[in-house]
Design a protein around this motif. Structure first.
Motif, mmCIF file in Angstrom:
data_model
loop_
_atom_site.group_PDB
_atom_site.id
_atom_site.type_symbol
_atom_site.label_atom_id
_atom_site.label_comp_id
_atom_site.label_asym_id
_atom_site.label_seq_id
_atom_site.Cartn_x
_atom_site.Cartn_y
_atom_site.Cartn_z
ATOM 1 N N ARG A 1 0.810 -1.217 0.000
ATOM 2 C CA ARG A 1 0.000 0.000 0.000
ATOM 3 C C ARG A 1 0.845 1.270 0.000
ATOM 4 N NH1 ARG A 1 -4.938 0.401 0.700
ATOM 5 N NH2 ARG A 1 -4.648 2.453 1.671
ATOM 6 N N LEU A 2 2.121 1.149 0.389
ATOM 7 C CA LEU A 2 2.946 2.334 0.618
ATOM 8 C C LEU A 2 3.542 2.836 -0.694
ATOM 9 C CD1 LEU A 2 3.961 4.227 2.810
ATOM 10 C CD2 LEU A 2 5.897 2.669 3.178
ATOM 11 N N ARG A 3 3.046 3.985 -1.150
ATOM 12 C CA ARG A 3 3.481 4.521 -2.436
ATOM 13 C C ARG A 3 4.801 5.283 -2.344
ATOM 14 N NH1 ARG A 3 -1.419 7.746 -5.105
ATOM 15 N NH2 ARG A 3 0.262 8.218 -6.572
ATOM 16 N N GLY A 4 5.156 5.760 -1.161
ATOM 17 C CA GLY A 4 6.419 6.480 -1.062
ATOM 18 C C GLY A 4 6.541 7.257 0.226
ATOM 19 N N VAL A 5 7.714 7.891 0.361
ATOM 20 C CA VAL A 5 8.008 8.792 1.476
ATOM 21 C C VAL A 5 8.135 10.197 0.910
ATOM 22 C CG1 VAL A 5 9.626 9.403 3.310
ATOM 23 C CG2 VAL A 5 9.223 6.992 2.761
ATOM 24 N N ILE A 6 7.293 11.101 1.388
ATOM 25 C CA ILE A 6 7.378 12.517 1.014
ATOM 26 C C ILE A 6 8.261 13.199 2.050
ATOM 27 C CG2 ILE A 6 6.125 14.677 0.692
ATOM 28 C CD1 ILE A 6 3.623 12.926 0.066
ATOM 29 N N LEU A 7 9.421 13.680 1.640
ATOM 30 C CA LEU A 7 10.312 14.368 2.561
ATOM 31 C C LEU A 7 9.958 15.853 2.624
ATOM 32 C CD1 LEU A 7 13.797 12.841 1.629
ATOM 33 C CD2 LEU A 7 12.341 12.245 3.577
ATOM 34 N N TRP B 1 9.734 10.615 -2.644
ATOM 35 C CA TRP B 1 9.069 11.698 -3.364
ATOM 36 C C TRP B 1 9.742 13.009 -2.979
ATOM 37 C CZ3 TRP B 1 3.633 11.745 -5.527
ATOM 38 C CH2 TRP B 1 3.292 10.471 -6.024
ATOM 39 N N ILE B 2 10.291 13.677 -3.990
ATOM 40 C CA ILE B 2 11.094 14.870 -3.738
ATOM 41 C C ILE B 2 10.997 15.768 -4.967
ATOM 42 C CG2 ILE B 2 13.223 13.851 -4.663
ATOM 43 C CD1 ILE B 2 14.739 15.135 -2.325
ATOM 44 N N ASN B 3 11.084 17.073 -4.780
ATOM 45 C CA ASN B 3 11.024 17.982 -5.922
ATOM 46 C C ASN B 3 12.432 18.293 -6.438
ATOM 47 O OD1 ASN B 3 11.977 20.644 -4.570
ATOM 48 N ND2 ASN B 3 10.304 19.957 -3.225
ATOM 49 N N LYS B 4 12.499 18.863 -7.616
ATOM 50 C CA LYS B 4 13.777 19.089 -8.283
ATOM 51 C C LYS B 4 14.711 19.951 -7.446
ATOM 52 C CE LYS B 4 15.822 20.925 -12.536
ATOM 53 N NZ LYS B 4 15.547 21.569 -13.864
ATOM 54 N N GLY B 5 14.189 21.027 -6.867
ATOM 55 C CA GLY B 5 15.033 21.920 -6.085
ATOM 56 C C GLY B 5 15.671 21.214 -4.899
ATOM 57 N N GLU B 6 14.892 20.383 -4.215
ATOM 58 C CA GLU B 6 15.432 19.668 -3.056
ATOM 59 C C GLU B 6 16.376 18.558 -3.491
ATOM 60 O OE1 GLU B 6 15.973 19.171 1.061
ATOM 61 O OE2 GLU B 6 15.202 20.796 -0.196
ATOM 62 N N ARG B 7 16.070 17.937 -4.591
ATOM 63 C CA ARG B 7 16.962 16.883 -5.083
ATOM 64 C C ARG B 7 18.336 17.461 -5.427
ATOM 65 N NH1 ARG B 7 15.369 12.660 -9.996
ATOM 66 N NH2 ARG B 7 17.119 11.212 -9.666
#
Length: 289
Positions: free
Chosen positions: A110-116, A135-141
């Motif tokens: 059921r676990l789709r991901g970790v949103i940091l 799950w992370i956005n471009k700027g944070e990556r």
């Protein structure tokens, strides 16, 4: 001490949300670390010792579940050794997110991901034992790939699938950009920035039929402030700490004021304030079917 400008309380209609029946929210405490209030928030006392929470939050939803942050991991002792000596603090580890989910009989499919909320060690350490997408956005990556404070993230993220989401949505409760995870308004990520390049606030709205905190809204603000009194008093970090910890102090100030405007309409939860999680149930020994 001078507080940041007082915002006008939020009086406009809240963004539309249609959280489905069966959606729920749980806190997963994984430990704490200690610091003095004087080092946590401007105007704090050296006599006041604060226990900083290292929590994750589980959002369950018929469309698949998400963790918000990952807490302390199995290898947290090694992760702390990666930090500069002057940033290390006494800490206590309890039970990892992975161990808590296993104990509860959780179905990991059921676990789709970790949103940091952002990539610092005390939010990403628990990824070391979670085999799920990040799950992370471009700027944070990009921040995590090159900044010294991304060292633990770079270690624990090896082998993980990275899901890079895009802020394609409109301004959300004053924050300039947003991403609606499920498309129903129940889980919305808004770009805050400032603490790190791509740090975010994660907004959660529970259904009115929820047995706990019915219809309640939450703003998980990451490290805009480390403690709730930073929101209540609109107080940023002390000069030395914001110089060391924040990538853009001015952007952090803007985020604090925006979050302070919301305290009458939702629960604002700084990631490291133990008391801010009061009322959010811990993961039960057996997960509801």
């Amino acid at each position: 001490m001078t507080s940041l400008p007082a915002p006008s309380p939020w009086t406009a209609a809240l963004p539309e949300a249609n959280p489905p029946e069966g959606m729920a929210l749980y806190q997963l405490p994984t430990g704490t670390y200690d610091t003095r209030a004087a080092l946590a928030v401007r105007g704090g006392s050296f006599r006041d010792k604060r226990h900083f929470a290292a929590n994750a939050v589980l959002v369950t939803h018929p469309g698949g579940d998400f963790l918000i942050d990952a807490g302390f991991g199995e290898q947290v002792d090694e992760h702390v050794k990666m930090l500069p000596l002057f940033t290390r603090a006494p800490y206590t580890k309890t039970t990892t997110v992975y161990e808590q989910l296993v104990r509860a009989g959780y179905d990991f499919t059921r676990l789709r991901g970790v949103i940091l909320t952002h990539s610092h060690w005390d939010h990403s350490s628990g990824l070391d034992s979670l085999d799920v997408p990040i799950w992370i956005n471009k700027g944070e990556r990009e921040y995590a790939a090159k900044d010294g404070d991304g060292k633990v993230f770079r270690t624990v993220s090896v082998g993980h699938k990275i899901h890079e989401y895009v802020f394609g949505g409109p301004a959300y409760l004053g924050f300039a950009k947003s991403f609606d995870v499920y498309g129903d308004g129940s889980l919305v990520i808004a770009l805050a920035g400032g603490h790190t390049t791509g740090s975010v606030v994660v907004f959660v709205t529970l259904p009115s039929a929820s047995p706990v905190a019915s219809g309640k809204r939450y703003a998980f603000i990451g490290d805009l402030t480390w403690q709730y009194d930073g929101i209540k008093r609109r107080a940023e970090r002390p000069w030395l700490l914001r110089t060391l910890a924040d990538s853009d102090a001015g952007q952090v100030r803007e985020g604090i004021v925006l979050a302070a405007a919301l305290v009458d309409v939702m629960r604002v939860v700084p990631a490291h304030d133990v008391g801010a999680y009061d009322g959010i149930p811990v993961l039960p020994r057996v997960m509801p079917s």
